[in-house]
Design a protein around this motif. Sequence first.
Motif, mmCIF file in Angstrom:
data_model
loop_
_atom_site.group_PDB
_atom_site.id
_atom_site.type_symbol
_atom_site.label_atom_id
_atom_site.label_comp_id
_atom_site.label_asym_id
_atom_site.label_seq_id
_atom_site.Cartn_x
_atom_site.Cartn_y
_atom_site.Cartn_z
ATOM 1 N N SER A 87 100.415 65.699 20.532
ATOM 2 C CA SER A 87 99.426 64.638 20.350
ATOM 3 C C SER A 87 100.027 63.366 19.752
ATOM 4 O O SER A 87 101.077 63.399 19.103
ATOM 5 C CB SER A 87 98.295 65.135 19.449
ATOM 6 N N ASN A 88 99.320 62.272 19.976
ATOM 7 C CA ASN A 88 99.660 60.988 19.378
ATOM 8 C C ASN A 88 98.661 60.660 18.271
ATOM 9 O O ASN A 88 97.526 61.129 18.286
ATOM 10 C CB ASN A 88 99.595 59.873 20.434
ATOM 11 N N ALA A 89 99.069 59.823 17.340
ATOM 12 C CA ALA A 89 98.143 59.362 16.305
ATOM 13 C C ALA A 89 96.977 58.631 16.966
ATOM 14 O O ALA A 89 97.170 57.826 17.878
ATOM 15 C CB ALA A 89 98.863 58.445 15.324
ATOM 16 N N TYR A 90 95.785 58.948 16.521
ATOM 17 C CA TYR A 90 94.566 58.480 17.193
ATOM 18 C C TYR A 90 94.479 56.953 17.303
ATOM 19 O O TYR A 90 93.966 56.419 18.298
ATOM 20 C CB TYR A 90 93.325 59.006 16.464
ATOM 21 N N HIS A 91 94.997 56.234 16.309
ATOM 22 C CA HIS A 91 94.834 54.779 16.293
ATOM 23 C C HIS A 91 95.764 54.056 17.269
ATOM 24 O O HIS A 91 95.661 52.839 17.438
ATOM 25 C CB HIS A 91 95.061 54.237 14.875
ATOM 26 N N ILE A 144 95.134 63.715 20.759
ATOM 27 C CA ILE A 144 95.258 62.804 19.619
ATOM 28 C C ILE A 144 95.112 63.574 18.314
ATOM 29 O O ILE A 144 94.524 64.662 18.271
ATOM 30 C CB ILE A 144 94.191 61.681 19.670
ATOM 31 N N ASN A 145 95.663 62.993 17.246
ATOM 32 C CA ASN A 145 95.527 63.610 15.930
ATOM 33 C C ASN A 145 95.236 62.544 14.887
ATOM 34 O O ASN A 145 95.500 61.360 15.092
ATOM 35 C CB ASN A 145 96.792 64.398 15.556
ATOM 36 N N ILE A 146 94.665 62.987 13.782
ATOM 37 C CA ILE A 146 94.465 62.123 12.620
ATOM 38 C C ILE A 146 95.572 62.461 11.630
ATOM 39 O O ILE A 146 95.587 63.568 11.083
ATOM 40 C CB ILE A 146 93.086 62.355 11.988
ATOM 41 N N PRO A 147 96.516 61.563 11.401
ATOM 42 C CA PRO A 147 97.627 61.872 10.491
ATOM 43 C C PRO A 147 97.109 62.267 9.103
ATOM 44 O O PRO A 147 96.302 61.563 8.506
ATOM 45 C CB PRO A 147 98.418 60.563 10.446
ATOM 46 N N GLY A 197 97.883 64.730 2.898
ATOM 47 C CA GLY A 197 97.780 65.651 1.769
ATOM 48 C C GLY A 197 98.437 66.984 2.077
ATOM 49 O O GLY A 197 99.339 67.079 2.914
ATOM 50 N N MET A 198 97.954 68.035 1.440
ATOM 51 C CA MET A 198 98.559 69.362 1.565
ATOM 52 C C MET A 198 97.997 70.168 2.731
ATOM 53 O O MET A 198 98.611 71.130 3.178
ATOM 54 C CB MET A 198 98.335 70.144 0.265
ATOM 55 N N ILE A 199 96.793 69.801 3.225
ATOM 56 C CA ILE A 199 96.184 70.579 4.297
ATOM 57 C C ILE A 199 96.351 69.852 5.630
ATOM 58 O O ILE A 199 96.684 68.668 5.677
ATOM 59 C CB ILE A 199 94.685 70.847 4.024
ATOM 60 N N ASP A 200 96.108 70.575 6.726
ATOM 61 C CA ASP A 200 96.337 69.988 8.043
ATOM 62 C C ASP A 200 95.063 69.861 8.865
ATOM 63 O O ASP A 200 95.107 69.695 10.084
ATOM 64 C CB ASP A 200 97.372 70.805 8.829
ATOM 65 N N SER A 201 93.884 69.955 8.204
ATOM 66 C CA SER A 201 92.632 69.796 8.944
ATOM 67 C C SER A 201 91.565 69.246 8.012
ATOM 68 O O SER A 201 91.724 69.265 6.789
ATOM 69 C CB SER A 201 92.163 71.131 9.538
ATOM 70 N N ALA A 261 85.194 63.613 13.581
ATOM 71 C CA ALA A 261 84.455 62.947 14.655
ATOM 72 C C ALA A 261 84.101 61.518 14.261
ATOM 73 O O ALA A 261 84.203 60.588 15.071
ATOM 74 C CB ALA A 261 83.193 63.734 14.998
ATOM 75 N N ALA A 262 83.696 61.330 13.005
ATOM 76 C CA ALA A 262 83.327 59.991 12.530
ATOM 77 C C ALA A 262 84.518 59.041 12.572
ATOM 78 O O ALA A 262 84.404 57.892 13.026
ATOM 79 C CB ALA A 262 82.771 60.080 11.112
ATOM 80 N N ILE A 263 85.668 59.505 12.118
ATOM 81 C CA ILE A 263 86.873 58.659 12.118
ATOM 82 C C ILE A 263 87.214 58.229 13.544
ATOM 83 O O ILE A 263 87.478 57.044 13.807
ATOM 84 C CB ILE A 263 88.052 59.415 11.482
#
Length: 261
Positions: free
Chosen positions: A195-199, A230-233, A236-240, A247-249
């Motif tokens: 995936s690519n960064a969403y922005h 796509i992913n949201i970078p 922090g310590m967690i990955d989700s 969805a909002a972002i």
Amino acid sequence: MKEITSIQNPLIKNIFKLQEKVRERKKQGLFLIEGKREIELAKKGGYEITSLLFLSTVKNDNLLSEFQDVEKILISQEIYDKLAYRNTTEGFLAIAKTKSLSLSDIKLSKNPLILVAESIEKPGNIGAILRTADAANIDAVLIADAKSDLYNSNIIRSSVGCVFTNQIAIGTSEEIIAFLKEKNIQIFAATLQNSNAYHLENYTKPTAIVVGTEDTGLTKIWRKNATQNINIPMQGMIDSMNVSVAAAILLFEAKRQRNFN
């Protein structure tokens, strides 16, 4: 005007069935709505109200005059307390007819923005997603491989009535993918894999953003059929994160790129 004071009344017993059993809601094509605001939103959303139940304390409320041809039933406080989950619903309950929720019923703008939610199980998350979709004023919410009944009281309550303000359709992942491709709508699947960064992506064309569960993410069929993953970078310590937050972002980035049109 009818008045019911006993919980043993056949109509009240049937309402309990509608409230508790998916099978009964599907069989009868009816469901229960709790709250004045939710009832008003259901009416605006084109839902047919068949019965309006209310307490004597609200018998002069304007809502009653808005439903001229609807059966009105005065109920006791005991019945209301048994049926209502909240004490802030202004003394109103309603029985309404369900809708087909078919993909063929969805009406899209020339440049649609759609949210697809795959296999979301928790009613609270579905409700929050519907609130997000309403806030972003998107074209439609498509629920893939549904795990919960849309007319579950918990979904209606957690969506604060946005289950009635959104265009919603339910189908299998295969059906929804075929629908999107037929309409030439690009698919952005929120997933960590490949995936690519969403922005970095362009959402100004006809777009569907797809989100899945926090535990397992999207299934392979969506990753395979996506125009781009796509992913949201995460920093922090967690990955989700919560699916409604994700969805909002993503939706509001798409709206930003479209100048909030």
